[in-house]
Design an enzyme around this catalytic site. Structure first.
Site, PDB file in Angstrom:
ATOM      1  N   GLU A 321       0.815  -1.258   0.018  1.00 63.00           N
ATOM      2  CA  GLU A 321      -0.100  -0.104  -0.027  1.00 63.00           C
ATOM      3  C   GLU A 321       0.921   1.150  -0.084  1.00 63.00           C
ATOM      4  OE1 GLU A 321      -2.940  -0.708  -0.919  1.00 63.00           O
ATOM      5  OE2 GLU A 321      -2.772  -2.895  -0.163  1.00 63.00           O
ATOM      6  N   TYR A 414      -1.733  -7.960 -10.933  1.00 64.99           N
ATOM      7  CA  TYR A 414      -0.661  -7.927 -10.173  1.00 64.99           C
ATOM      8  C   TYR A 414       0.380  -8.823 -10.612  1.00 64.99           C
ATOM      9  CZ  TYR A 414      -4.008  -6.236  -6.915  1.00 64.99           C
ATOM     10  OH  TYR A 414      -5.137  -5.418  -6.156  1.00 64.99           O
TER      11      TYR A 414
HETATM   12 ZN    ZN Z   1      -2.484  -2.810  -4.892  1.00 61.33          ZN
END
Ligand code: ZN
Length: 655
Positions: A321, A414
């Site tokens: 994050e 991702y």
């Molecule tokens: Zn992320």
């Protein structure tokens, strides 16, 4: 030279610089600033809202503003300065209303010209139908003192909180005033708190009923999906001068201890990529129903309590994050088909941070292998679909038109995105790639970009940083894979193994178990207890790949040997529980009741969706009915989708 110009044009002709998931006319008029004012009535689960917009015209003649809305009540629209009320209506496609929402059309009553700037206000009301918001009753909180509210706007859910241009293409500054009726409630938003009633109230209120007023502003431009709010009996504890943890009182000391190194994580990432420009970094540990591991709201990361394991093994979510502060929040994908521009880059930076934190590449490679295994399983699943939309989810450019963009979200952007960047780094060298990423950030700071922008930037960059011969060779290498990596729905064109000693240890042990005689432990099985959490995850992922070779006797032996059904680490639990269902080890005599409790205590989709996928339809429906009041609206939607398409999963996973 000519050849390259033609190649550029062909590439640019994909024309992906359009967001197909917004009803707004954002190409004609752009939000510059948004000011919102909310009166929270958390007991009734209602918010009275007003929004004031500063728009800039980017077309020759503008007569209407079109905004995205989702299940809200519009009261009126007006010009703030003269108070003139404007005509508005909602254009609605019944097939889209509950998928992407509706189009709010405001007639401006006059024509604006290119470059004009004007302001509008809208008064509206939202309630429980706002799918970005989770209204929690007092009983659902840890402290049991006041109701609780939190938001999740990514991908296209901000339109259920505020009428606006809900597209990552549009970035604007914002400010907010939030009024509460309960003095116990604190409010935090993704901006800096400001004091002394800096912003005058837009509406009139009976001030006897107002307990507190909170105000915030963010002077860095962000897209709508990064607006966030948390309200409840939450408090803040510092972990350094610029970092802090926010949560309800009950567990805040535990969270503060587990996240005491936040500042160090920010520094590690700064060492690789450059200055952290957002000032403070705050992380909110939300209630367990938060549907994600983390959400990168600027100055207010949201995280699921499942990242707090007790041994700091879950902090990679926090590092991920923080990494979004650069990739995602500073340079943003310009539509949701390009989500890898946020997530692939973010994972890449996260793993550079993890390398610094753990000091060994093996740790990073084990994470990459766990990710690759999950990616491969999903590519196989999506790519076998006969539905072209589902099939596209296996690529780095999913089709999102006419769909809720959330449906396309998975590990693919991702890991497939990470792998592409990892490969590009191997082609141009680590040092050069680091500089390329820094320059990419500098050139696109506070803007939105897509795969073509990155390709074009990269080629120009390489041309000016290598000899012409090197450039030609590198470009050819990149051109051989780039489009395939993004658009193909099969495996990426280059297979990356990330093999290393730590991962081999984990997969060798898994292989030993798979080939052991039922009821017998393989030699040296105790080594599992010395594994790092990610090696244990890899061990279980490997088992999941080959679960048809596992019998219930070996499963029982595994459970007894490693106490898996009672582990504290949710990353291990959800994998083990899924495996338990897949192998039919899970019964009321073993761990079925524990799994049932688990899906009622945690709402993180990554951890409960695989369990729901593995369950038979009836059990999934029963468990879902038991827990749906606990789940976040986004989790509900995704579990309902899983149950609906159940016959497919039964075929794939249970039969
Ligand atoms: Zn992320």
């Amino acid at each position: 030279m000519k050849f390259y110009i033609i190649a550029f044009l062909i590439f640019a002709s994909f024309g992906v610089d359009i967001d197909k998931n917004t009803f707004s006319n954002y190409k004609e008029v752009k939000m510059q600033h948004l000011h919102i004012e909310w009166l929270l009535n958390l007991r009734s689960k209602i918010i009275d809202g007003s929004a004031e917009y500063t728009f800039k015209v980017t077309t020759a003649e503008l007569k209407e503003v079109h905004l995205d809305i989702y299940q809200m009540e519009i009261k009126y629209a007006y010009y703030p300065n003269v108070g003139k009320v404007l005509d508005w209506h909602v254009e609605s496609d019944p097939k889209q209303s509950l998928v992407q929402g509706d189009k709010l059309i405001i007639k401006l009553g006059q024509s604006y010209k290119y470059g004009d700037i004007f302001q509008l206000r809208i008064k509206y009301q939202i309630g429980e139908a706002a799918r970005a918001l989770s209204f929690m009753s007092i009983e659902q909180t840890d402290d049991k003192k006041a109701p609780y509210l939190f938001s999740q706007c990514e991908a296209n859910n901000c339109r259920s909180m505020i009428p606006l241009q809900d597209t990552p293409s549009i970035k604007f500054t914002y400010s907010a005033t939030v009024l509460t009726q309960d003095s116990q409630i604190n409010v935090f938003m993704s901006g800096l708190p400001v004091k002394n009633n800096k912003f005058a109230l837009m509406e009139q209120y009976n001030m006897n009923g107002i307990a507190k007023i909170f105000q915030f502003e963010l002077n860095i431009k962000i897209p709508a999906y990064l607006i966030a709010i948390v309200a409840g009996t939450v408090q803040e504890k510092a972990t350094s001068q610029r970092t802090s943890v926010i949560s309800e009182a009950k567990n805040i000391d535990i969270y503060q201890k587990e996240l005491e190194d936040l500042d160090k994580y920010v520094k590690y990432l700064e060492d690789y990529i450059g200055e952290y420009k957002w000032g403070f970094y705050k992380i909110v540990i939300l209630p367990a129903s938060f549907p994600f591991g983390g959400m990168e709201n600027p100055l207010l990361t949201f995280a699921n309590p499942s990242i707090i394991v007790g041994d700091k093994s879950g902090v990679s979510v926090a590092i991920h994050e923080i990494a979004h502060s650069w990739f995602g929040n500073t340079v943003t994908c310009n539509n949701w088909s390009n989500m890898w521009i946020n997530e692939g880059f973010c994972v890449f930076l996260e793993r550079k941070g993890l390398l610094q934190l753990f000091g060994e590449i093996d740790y990073v490679y084990v994470n990459s292998q766990v990710g690759t295994k999950e990616m491969n399983a999903l590519i196989k699943e999506f790519n076998s679909s006969t539905d072209p939309v589902i099939k596209s989810y296996a690529s780095l450019h999913p089709i999102t038109e006419d769909h809720n963009a959330d449906d396309s979200f998975s590990t693919i952007p991702y890991e497939r995105g990470y792998q592409l960047l990892f490969y590009l780094e191997s082609v141009i060298s680590e040092i050069k790639f680091q500089q390329l990423l820094k320059d990419w950030l500098r050139q696109n700071e506070y803007q939105s970009a897509d795969e073509n922008d990155f390709y074009n930037f990269m080629i120009v960059w390489i041309k000016s940083n290598f000899t012409i011969e090197q450039f030609l060779a590198i470009k050819q290498q990149i051109d051989t894979v780039y489009t395939k990596w993004i658009y193909d729905t099969g495996s990426p064109p280059v297979k990356l193994g990330f093999i290393n000693d730590a991962s081999t240890q984990a997969t060798d042990l898994a292989e030993d178990w798979l080939s052991s005689r039922p009821g017998e432990q393989p030699q040296g099985f105790e080594i599992f207890n010395q594994f790092k959490s990610n090696q244990k995850q890899l061990f279980l992922s490997y088992m999941q790949e080959k679960y048809t070779n596992l019998n219930t006797i070996t499963m029982k032996q595994l459970d007894l040997s490693y106490n898996l059904s009672d582990n504290k680490d949710a990353e291990l639990l959800f994998r083990w529980y899924t495996l338990s269902i897949q192998t039919k080890y899970a019964t009321t005599n073993t761990n079925l009741n524990k799994i049932r409790t688990f899906v009622g205590k945690i709402g993180r989709m990554k951890m409960i969706n695989p369990i729901y996928k593995a369950l038979d339809k009836n059990t999934a429906q029963t468990w879902y009915d038991e827990n749906k009041n606990f789940y976040h609206p986004l989790a509900k939607q995704s579990i309902e989708n899983i149950i609906k398409s159940k016959s497919q999963y039964v075929n794939v996973e249970l039969l």
